[in-house]
Design a protein around this motif. Structure first.
Motif, short mmCIF file in Angstrom:
data_model
loop_
_atom_site.label_atom_id
_atom_site.label_comp_id
_atom_site.label_asym_id
_atom_site.label_seq_id
_atom_site.Cartn_x
_atom_site.Cartn_y
_atom_site.Cartn_z
N LEU A 148 39.09 16.31 -48.93
CA LEU A 148 40.60 16.63 -49.19
C LEU A 148 40.73 15.94 -50.80
O LEU A 148 41.33 16.71 -51.61
CB LEU A 148 41.69 15.98 -48.63
N GLN A 149 40.34 14.71 -50.90
CA GLN A 149 40.27 14.38 -52.30
C GLN A 149 39.66 15.13 -53.31
O GLN A 149 40.06 15.23 -54.63
CB GLN A 149 40.03 12.73 -52.49
N ALA A 150 38.25 15.43 -52.76
CA ALA A 150 37.43 16.30 -53.71
C ALA A 150 37.93 17.74 -53.85
O ALA A 150 37.23 18.50 -54.49
CB ALA A 150 36.09 16.22 -53.15
N GLY A 151 38.99 18.07 -53.04
CA GLY A 151 39.60 19.66 -52.91
C GLY A 151 38.54 20.65 -52.31
O GLY A 151 38.68 21.67 -52.55
N LEU B 264 60.83 3.44 -44.78
CA LEU B 264 59.59 3.08 -44.80
C LEU B 264 58.58 3.96 -44.65
O LEU B 264 57.36 3.93 -45.48
CB LEU B 264 59.49 2.01 -43.76
N GLY B 265 58.58 4.88 -43.61
CA GLY B 265 57.44 5.99 -43.47
C GLY B 265 57.31 6.68 -44.90
O GLY B 265 56.33 6.75 -45.34
N GLN B 266 58.34 7.04 -45.35
CA GLN B 266 58.24 7.87 -46.74
C GLN B 266 57.76 6.94 -47.86
O GLN B 266 56.90 7.67 -48.54
CB GLN B 266 59.67 8.37 -46.99
N LYS B 267 58.10 5.73 -47.84
CA LYS B 267 57.73 4.89 -49.09
C LYS B 267 56.04 4.68 -48.85
O LYS B 267 55.50 4.85 -50.02
CB LYS B 267 58.23 3.50 -48.74
N ILE B 268 55.51 4.82 -47.84
CA ILE B 268 54.09 4.63 -47.99
C ILE B 268 53.46 6.12 -48.01
O ILE B 268 52.37 6.29 -48.81
CB ILE B 268 53.39 3.93 -46.22
N LEU B 269 54.09 7.18 -47.67
CA LEU B 269 53.50 8.57 -47.99
C LEU B 269 53.38 8.91 -49.54
O LEU B 269 52.58 9.50 -49.99
CB LEU B 269 54.54 9.75 -47.18
N ASP B 270 54.45 8.26 -50.24
CA ASP B 270 54.75 8.21 -51.42
C ASP B 270 53.68 7.73 -52.34
O ASP B 270 53.42 7.92 -53.50
CB ASP B 270 56.06 7.86 -51.98
N LYS B 271 52.60 6.81 -51.65
CA LYS B 271 51.82 6.31 -52.48
C LYS B 271 50.39 7.20 -52.22
O LYS B 271 49.36 6.78 -52.93
CB LYS B 271 51.43 4.84 -51.70
N LEU B 272 50.31 8.37 -51.53
CA LEU B 272 49.08 8.79 -51.47
C LEU B 272 48.74 10.11 -52.79
O LEU B 272 47.47 9.90 -52.92
CB LEU B 272 49.46 10.00 -50.02
N PRO B 273 49.62 10.44 -53.29
CA PRO B 273 49.45 11.45 -54.37
C PRO B 273 48.75 10.69 -55.52
O PRO B 273 47.75 11.53 -55.95
CB PRO B 273 50.74 12.00 -55.07
N GLU B 274 48.79 9.49 -55.69
CA GLU B 274 47.86 8.96 -56.89
C GLU B 274 46.47 8.92 -56.22
O GLU B 274 45.39 8.49 -57.22
CB GLU B 274 48.42 7.56 -57.20
N HIS B 275 46.24 9.00 -54.98
CA HIS B 275 44.92 9.20 -54.44
C HIS B 275 44.34 10.49 -54.38
O HIS B 275 43.34 10.71 -53.43
CB HIS B 275 44.66 8.24 -53.32
N GLY B 276 45.13 11.48 -54.87
CA GLY B 276 44.47 12.84 -54.66
C GLY B 276 44.87 13.44 -53.24
O GLY B 276 44.66 14.36 -52.83
N THR C 89 49.69 3.77 -32.79
CA THR C 89 48.90 4.14 -34.02
C THR C 89 49.53 5.67 -34.39
O THR C 89 49.48 6.58 -33.42
CB THR C 89 47.65 4.33 -33.87
N PRO C 90 50.04 5.67 -35.62
CA PRO C 90 50.43 7.23 -35.84
C PRO C 90 49.31 8.04 -36.49
O PRO C 90 48.23 7.38 -36.88
CB PRO C 90 51.29 6.92 -37.08
N PHE C 91 49.14 9.19 -36.46
CA PHE C 91 48.48 9.97 -37.36
C PHE C 91 49.27 10.36 -38.50
O PHE C 91 50.49 10.68 -38.59
CB PHE C 91 48.25 11.64 -36.61
N VAL C 92 48.62 10.83 -39.72
CA VAL C 92 49.17 11.12 -40.86
C VAL C 92 48.69 12.51 -41.23
O VAL C 92 47.52 12.73 -41.24
CB VAL C 92 49.17 10.22 -42.06
N PHE C 93 49.72 13.55 -41.47
CA PHE C 93 49.29 14.91 -41.89
C PHE C 93 49.10 14.74 -43.32
O PHE C 93 50.02 14.92 -44.28
CB PHE C 93 50.35 15.67 -41.49
N LEU C 94 47.61 15.02 -43.88
CA LEU C 94 47.36 14.97 -45.23
C LEU C 94 46.81 16.31 -45.84
O LEU C 94 46.40 17.29 -44.85
CB LEU C 94 46.03 14.13 -45.46
N VAL C 95 47.29 16.63 -46.87
CA VAL C 95 47.03 17.82 -47.62
C VAL C 95 46.22 17.26 -48.93
O VAL C 95 46.58 16.46 -49.59
CB VAL C 95 48.23 18.70 -47.93
N SER C 96 45.22 18.10 -49.38
CA SER C 96 44.51 18.03 -50.66
C SER C 96 45.67 18.18 -51.73
O SER C 96 46.26 19.13 -51.74
CB SER C 96 43.39 19.07 -50.74
N LYS C 97 45.73 17.04 -52.52
CA LYS C 97 46.66 17.28 -53.75
C LYS C 97 46.35 18.43 -54.70
O LYS C 97 47.03 19.19 -55.14
CB LYS C 97 46.88 16.04 -54.45
#
Ligand code: KDG
Length: 338
Positions: free
Chosen positions: A84-87, A129-141, A239-247
């Motif tokens: 995802l990070q590599a697109g 809190l959940g959103q606060k952590i999701l907000d850290k993802l974009p800087e990692h692509g 344990t949660p799953f997180v729905f990730l999309v390539s930035k």
């Protein structure tokens, strides 16, 4: 004049090339989402991925296509996240645990014995809190749209029933790749070995490890009962799953398509949580039928395990941040008293 025509041609070519390469949904262009997960299609997560596909394709009138890949066909959780990070892949839905190398704050969800009820987890994950952590993802692509449910984890092993904290001693247990779990299992006297999920069945079969821990739905779907003799209902962590999309993919979408995909991920996630809870309850019956020996863990023994692990919680309170861990416990408390 010649020069003007030259410039017009260059601009036209650029427009055509952009339209051909882009995923912005320009007229006639199908947007293709390659979505990979590590679990099987029959697992609630697999079924919900199919639901996500249905919603997206229906709402976009087929303009956005979802290609689901199950059973780690595209690689394990970390490999897919890197893709995802590599697109080169658009979507994956891993457990939050192996992502701690990218966003260490996900480690708060690895702290054992935090959520008593699934609804408490829903409230925290869907809240600030959940959103606060999701907000850290974009800087990692990466873009995190929402959380789905992996669920309460229970221990299986090939050596003995685990009824008391002392029964963990000496067991070689496969864990996810997260330090909190390594420390917690060490504190209980076992020998944890981190490894990707896709290698677990073989490691259990060959005896490289004695046991593993996962939600009941996964123990059934991945047939771990074929290579394990004991299931102890430790329910030691949620344990949660997180729905990730390539930035890089996300940024090329129109705001309308972003909205459509976000809503589909949330709707399919609601379905996944509901189905997962139902399947987890039914899985216990299925596991009894399969002949694995099942034991409960008394509330007193769970409390003892919690006490033994307390120094690990304190260690990670400092490591992950006093404020973050306090916010976690405050939000759990709030959800509990609702
Ligand atoms: O790809 C599989 C996973 O996302 C999930 O099942 C992870 O709980 C997990 C484990 O044990 O690795």
């Amino acid at each position: 004049m010649k020069r003007v025509w030259g410039s017009v041609c260059v601009v036209l070519c650029l427009v055509l090339v952009t339209a051909a390469c882009g995923t912005s949904g320009s007229a006639g262009e199908a947007i293709v989402i390659k979505a990979g997960i590590g679990l099987n299609e029959d697992h609630p997560q697999g079924q919900a991925l199919n639901r996500f596909k249905e919603i997206v394709e229906e709402k976009s009138g087929g303009r956005i296509q979802v290609r689901p890949y199950f059973s780690a066909q595209l690689g394990d959780d970390l490999k897919m996240t890197e893709a995802l990070q590599a697109g080169v892949q658009e979507v994956t839905i891993p457990s939050t645990s192996p992502l701690v190398g990218i966003v260490p704050e996900f480690g708060i969800f690895d702290l054992p014995f935090v959520f008593d009820e699934e609804e408490e987890a829903d409230a925290v994950l869907d809240g600030a809190l959940g959103q606060k952590i999701l907000d850290k993802l974009p800087e990692h692509g990466l873009v995190g749209l929402t959380y789905w449910e992996n669920g309460y984890r229970n221990l299986t092993n090939s050596r003995r029933p685990v009824k008391r904290a002392e029964d963990f001693r000496g067991l070689k247990i496969r864990t996810m790749q997260t330090d909190v779990h390594l420390d917690a299992f060490k504190a209980l006297g076992s020998n944890p070995t981190p490894m990707p999920f896709s290698e677990v069945f073989t490691a259990l079969e060959s005896g490289t490890v004695d046991g593993q821990e996962n939600p009941l739905a996964t123990i059934v779907s991945n047939k771990f009962y074929e290579v394990q003799d004991y299931l102890s209902l430790t329910k030691h962590v949620y344990t949660p799953f997180v729905f990730l999309v390539s930035k890089s993919f996300w940024d090329r979408l129109s705001p309308e398509d972003q909205q459509l995909i976000r809503e589909a991920a949330i709707e399919a996630g609601k379905y996944e949580r509901e189905l997962n809870r139902k399947v987890n309850a039914e899985s216990l019956e299925e596991l009894k039928k399969q002949g694995i020996k099942i034991n409960e863990v008394s509330p007193e023994e769970r409390e003892r395990m919690k006490q033994i692990i307390q120094p690990v919680i304190e260690k990670y309170r400092k490591k992950l941040g006093e404020d973050l861990v306090s916010q976690l416990f405050e939000e759990v408390e709030k959800a509990r008293n609702r």
